[in-house]
Design a protein around this motif. Structure first.
Motif, PDB file in Angstrom:
ATOM      1  N   LEU A  62       0.867  -1.180   0.000  1.00 15.05           N
ATOM      2  CA  LEU A  62       0.000   0.000   0.000  1.00 15.05           C
ATOM      3  C   LEU A  62       0.905   1.231   0.000  1.00 15.05           C
ATOM      4  O   LEU A  62       1.815   1.343   0.828  1.00 15.05           O
ATOM      5  CB  LEU A  62      -0.905  -0.005   1.238  1.00 15.05           C
ATOM      6  N   LYS A  63       0.663   2.128  -0.957  1.00 16.87           N
ATOM      7  CA  LYS A  63       1.484   3.344  -1.068  1.00 16.87           C
ATOM      8  C   LYS A  63       0.573   4.561  -1.054  1.00 16.87           C
ATOM      9  O   LYS A  63      -0.479   4.548  -1.700  1.00 16.87           O
ATOM     10  CB  LYS A  63       2.270   3.345  -2.387  1.00 16.87           C
ATOM     11  N   SER A  64       0.999   5.615  -0.359  1.00 17.99           N
ATOM     12  CA  SER A  64       0.204   6.849  -0.384  1.00 17.99           C
ATOM     13  C   SER A  64       0.157   7.345  -1.835  1.00 17.99           C
ATOM     14  O   SER A  64       1.123   7.186  -2.587  1.00 17.99           O
ATOM     15  CB  SER A  64       0.834   7.912   0.519  1.00 17.99           C
ATOM     16  N   ARG A  99      15.642  -7.757 -11.073  1.00 15.17           N
ATOM     17  CA  ARG A  99      16.412  -6.577 -10.691  1.00 15.17           C
ATOM     18  C   ARG A  99      15.628  -5.318 -11.050  1.00 15.17           C
ATOM     19  O   ARG A  99      14.626  -5.390 -11.758  1.00 15.17           O
ATOM     20  CB  ARG A  99      17.800  -6.574 -11.312  1.00 15.17           C
ATOM     21  N   GLU A 100      16.126  -4.191 -10.539  1.00 10.97           N
ATOM     22  CA  GLU A 100      15.499  -2.905 -10.858  1.00 10.97           C
ATOM     23  C   GLU A 100      16.455  -2.114 -11.737  1.00 10.97           C
ATOM     24  O   GLU A 100      17.669  -2.114 -11.504  1.00 10.97           O
ATOM     25  CB  GLU A 100      15.215  -2.118  -9.584  1.00 10.97           C
ATOM     26  N   ILE A 101      15.888  -1.431 -12.720  1.00  8.43           N
ATOM     27  CA  ILE A 101      16.698  -0.581 -13.591  1.00  8.43           C
ATOM     28  C   ILE A 101      16.005   0.775 -13.776  1.00  8.43           C
ATOM     29  O   ILE A 101      14.813   0.914 -13.469  1.00  8.43           O
ATOM     30  CB  ILE A 101      16.935  -1.216 -14.990  1.00  8.43           C
ATOM     31  N   LEU A 117      -3.032   0.384  -3.876  1.00 12.06           N
ATOM     32  CA  LEU A 117      -2.559  -0.954  -3.517  1.00 12.06           C
ATOM     33  C   LEU A 117      -1.940  -1.577  -4.759  1.00 12.06           C
ATOM     34  O   LEU A 117      -2.560  -1.636  -5.821  1.00 12.06           O
ATOM     35  CB  LEU A 117      -3.710  -1.833  -2.997  1.00 12.06           C
ATOM     36  N   GLU A 118      -0.707  -2.014  -4.605  1.00 10.77           N
ATOM     37  CA  GLU A 118       0.053  -2.524  -5.752  1.00 10.77           C
ATOM     38  C   GLU A 118       0.432  -3.963  -5.531  1.00 10.77           C
ATOM     39  O   GLU A 118       0.835  -4.329  -4.419  1.00 10.77           O
ATOM     40  CB  GLU A 118       1.377  -1.744  -5.794  1.00 10.77           C
ATOM     41  N   ALA A 119       0.349  -4.772  -6.566  1.00  6.93           N
ATOM     42  CA  ALA A 119       0.814  -6.156  -6.463  1.00  6.93           C
ATOM     43  C   ALA A 119       2.309  -6.162  -6.177  1.00  6.93           C
ATOM     44  O   ALA A 119       3.044  -5.315  -6.690  1.00  6.93           O
ATOM     45  CB  ALA A 119       0.545  -6.884  -7.780  1.00  6.93           C
ATOM     46  N   MET A 120       2.756  -7.070  -5.359  1.00  6.76           N
ATOM     47  CA  MET A 120       4.195  -7.209  -5.081  1.00  6.76           C
ATOM     48  C   MET A 120       4.829  -7.895  -6.290  1.00  6.76           C
ATOM     49  O   MET A 120       4.371  -8.946  -6.732  1.00  6.76           O
ATOM     50  CB  MET A 120       4.373  -8.076  -3.838  1.00  6.76           C
ATOM     51  N   VAL A 121       5.879  -7.297  -6.811  1.00  3.81           N
ATOM     52  CA  VAL A 121       6.527  -7.851  -8.002  1.00  3.81           C
ATOM     53  C   VAL A 121       7.738  -8.675  -7.581  1.00  3.81           C
ATOM     54  O   VAL A 121       8.591  -8.194  -6.826  1.00  3.81           O
ATOM     55  CB  VAL A 121       6.985  -6.711  -8.953  1.00  3.81           C
ATOM     56  N   ASP A 122       7.794  -9.912  -8.074  1.00  2.00           N
ATOM     57  CA  ASP A 122       8.938 -10.770  -7.784  1.00  2.00           C
ATOM     58  C   ASP A 122       9.976 -10.493  -8.877  1.00  2.00           C
ATOM     59  O   ASP A 122      10.083 -11.227  -9.849  1.00  2.00           O
ATOM     60  CB  ASP A 122       8.467 -12.231  -7.809  1.00  2.00           C
TER      61      ASP A 122
HETATM   62  P1  AMP Z   1       9.020   3.397  -4.734  1.00  2.00           P
HETATM   63  O1  AMP Z   1       9.133   4.546  -3.758  1.00  2.00           O
HETATM   64  O2  AMP Z   1       7.632   3.115  -5.146  1.00  2.00           O
HETATM   65  O3  AMP Z   1       9.961   3.525  -5.884  1.00  2.00           O
HETATM   66  O4  AMP Z   1       9.505   2.083  -3.940  1.00  2.00           O
HETATM   67  C1  AMP Z   1      10.817   1.999  -3.358  1.00  2.00           C
HETATM   68  C2  AMP Z   1      11.338   0.597  -3.556  1.00  2.00           C
HETATM   69  O5  AMP Z   1      10.476  -0.372  -2.926  1.00  2.00           O
HETATM   70  C3  AMP Z   1      11.405   0.144  -5.016  1.00  2.00           C
HETATM   71  O6  AMP Z   1      12.532   0.640  -5.659  1.00  2.00           O
HETATM   72  C4  AMP Z   1      11.425  -1.371  -4.832  1.00  2.00           C
HETATM   73  O7  AMP Z   1      12.701  -1.822  -4.392  1.00  2.00           O
HETATM   74  C5  AMP Z   1      10.426  -1.565  -3.704  1.00  2.00           C
HETATM   75  N1  AMP Z   1       9.078  -1.732  -4.277  1.00  2.00           N
HETATM   76  C6  AMP Z   1       8.187  -0.756  -4.553  1.00  2.00           C
HETATM   77  N2  AMP Z   1       7.072  -1.236  -5.120  1.00  2.00           N
HETATM   78  C7  AMP Z   1       7.239  -2.564  -5.236  1.00  2.00           C
HETATM   79  C8  AMP Z   1       6.447  -3.636  -5.762  1.00  2.00           C
HETATM   80  N3  AMP Z   1       5.222  -3.420  -6.266  1.00  2.00           N
HETATM   81  N4  AMP Z   1       6.957  -4.895  -5.708  1.00  2.00           N
HETATM   82  C9  AMP Z   1       8.193  -5.139  -5.188  1.00  2.00           C
HETATM   83  N5  AMP Z   1       8.993  -4.152  -4.673  1.00  2.00           N
HETATM   84  C10 AMP Z   1       8.535  -2.891  -4.694  1.00  2.00           C
END
Ligand code: AMP
Length: 380
Positions: free
Chosen positions: A148-150, A191-193, A183-188
């Motif tokens: 959950l993100k604001s 890596r992040e780019i 509300l966002e699905a958790m992504v498996d």
């Molecule tokens: P954000 O502020 O949304 O960029 O989130 C900070 C970090 O949390 C991201 O760079 C990811 O490492 C992790 N994160 C955010 N959203 C997700 C997601 N939906 N699934 C998995 N990891 C996440």
């Protein structure tokens, strides 16, 4: 056809916001002979320390914003959480690049995700949550675990909560600020780019190769260039980024953060309508830094060449590095392939971005080893 007159060296550029991004922008701008004015509610700021003029006013003081904008040739920003009215007030007095429209979308997760998904870009599955009562239904639809993100004013993992089961709902709602959330699905992810790119008013597009990012506690910790991903994935990330900048008619720099899934498919995590922490390494590793590209784009100059000199890695320096006193700058300064960047902040609070180190080396792996070793040498 681009009929917009270029804003030439000697002109004043206005920056809304006064953090490290504005500081590095101001350094790039002054190097090319521009003057820099910055406006923010704070004094003796990272940007203000290197700007020609530091205006100290709340973003809500629209008269001050208009006066500020009237004194410069163009206004840009280094901080996207400037209120929409502030950008609108500035736009009445000077060109604002990127436009308030880009800011409006990118400063609000729900608007941003809605824009991206409606435009056909790949995004994480999400659902708006307007009140705590809507959380169970959203969780049933998205599935758990989820985050959950604001919806607004979120950065560096702030205002986020990982929900594993129904018992987390109350704590998650509070952690997300007790107001509209996504509300966002958790992504498996594998890596992040991120792809940092620039676009001019005439539609010229420039980009850096995808940068690989590792986070600690939701805050960027390490960036690596180029990202260790297949060429095909890198190309696709750049093409998506190009399309996002086109769709938003961005004039300036915008960074697209992606999750790379194990099958190589990409999902956009978020957009930053400005230079990005992951792009700080371009200051040392590329012919034209992300800050100079921002300057060139907002001044309607041609973009600079983006050639990379060497593989690079960047490690952030948070306030935690000061936990046992002044870091050992002499030890780190002795490492020949490492550059030290500090933002002029006086109070090294834990979690606060105080500076970064960049290492250039013959391979990405060596650059990572060197930058981590350099960071350790600060506290040994
Ligand atoms: P954000 O502020 O949304 O960029 O989130 C900070 C970090 O949390 C991201 O760079 C990811 O490492 C992790 N994160 C955010 N959203 C997700 C997601 N939906 N699934 C998995 N990891 C996440």
């Amino acid at each position: 056809m681009n009929c917009v007159r270029p804003i030439l060296p000697g002109s004043a550029i206005g920056v809304l916001g006064s953090g490290q991004l504005g500081r590095m922008f101001a350094i790039a701008a002054r190097r090319m002979g521009y003057r820099v004015h910055t406006l923010s509610p704070d004094e003796d700021t990272p940007t203000g320390q290197v700007a020609d003029v530091e205006v100290n006013a709340p973003y809500e003081d629209l008269d001050a914003v208009c006066k500020f904008a009237s004194g410069v040739s163009v206004v840009t920003f280094e901080f996207e959480n400037v209120p929409a009215e502030t950008a609108a007030a500035a736009e009445r007095c000077a060109p604002v690049r990127p436009s308030g429209h880009v800011l409006h979308i990118a400063q609000h997760r729900l608007r941003e995700k809605t824009f991206l998904s409606e435009s056909g870009f790949p995004v994480t599955r999400f659902k708006r949550v307007g009140c705590p009562q809507e959380l169970p239904e959203a969780a049933a639809e998205i599935g758990l675990p989820a985050i959950l993100k604001s919806a607004d004013f979120g950065y560096d993992g702030k205002g986020q909560f990982r929900i594993h089961n129904a018992e987390d709902f109350e704590a998650a709602w509070q952690a997300a600020g007790g107001r509209e959330a996504v509300l966002e699905a958790m992504v498996d992810f594998d890596r992040e780019i991120s792809v940092v790119a620039a676009r001019t008013i005439g539609g010229e597009f420039g980009h850096y190769a995808p940068i690989e990012n590792q986070h600690a506690n939701g805050i960027l910790d390490l960036s690596i260039s180029p990202a260790r991903i297949p060429e095909r994935v890198a190309k696709e990330a750049v093409e998506i980024t190009r399309a996002v900048l086109e769709k938003l008619s961005v004039v300036g720099v915008l960074c697209v953060e992606f999750f790379v899934r194990k099958d190589g498919s990409l999902l956009i995590n978020e957009l930053a309508p400005r230079p990005h922490n992951s792009g700080h390494l371009t200051v040392d590793s590329n012919l034209t830094s992300q800050f100079e590209q921002q300057l060139r784009a907002v001044c309607a100059l041609p973009l600079g060449g983006g050639a990379r000199f060497a593989p690079a890695a960047m490690a952030n320096l948070l306030g935690d590095v000061w936990a046992n006193g002044e870091p050992d700058w002499v030890a780190t300064a002795a490492i020949p392939n490492v550059k030290i960047h500090l933002y002029g902040k006086l109070d090294p609070r834990p979690g606060r971005k105080m500076g970064h180190l960049t290492a250039l080396s013959t391979s990405v792996d060596d650059a990572i080893t060197d930058v981590l070793c350099a960071r350790r040498s600060l506290t040994r």
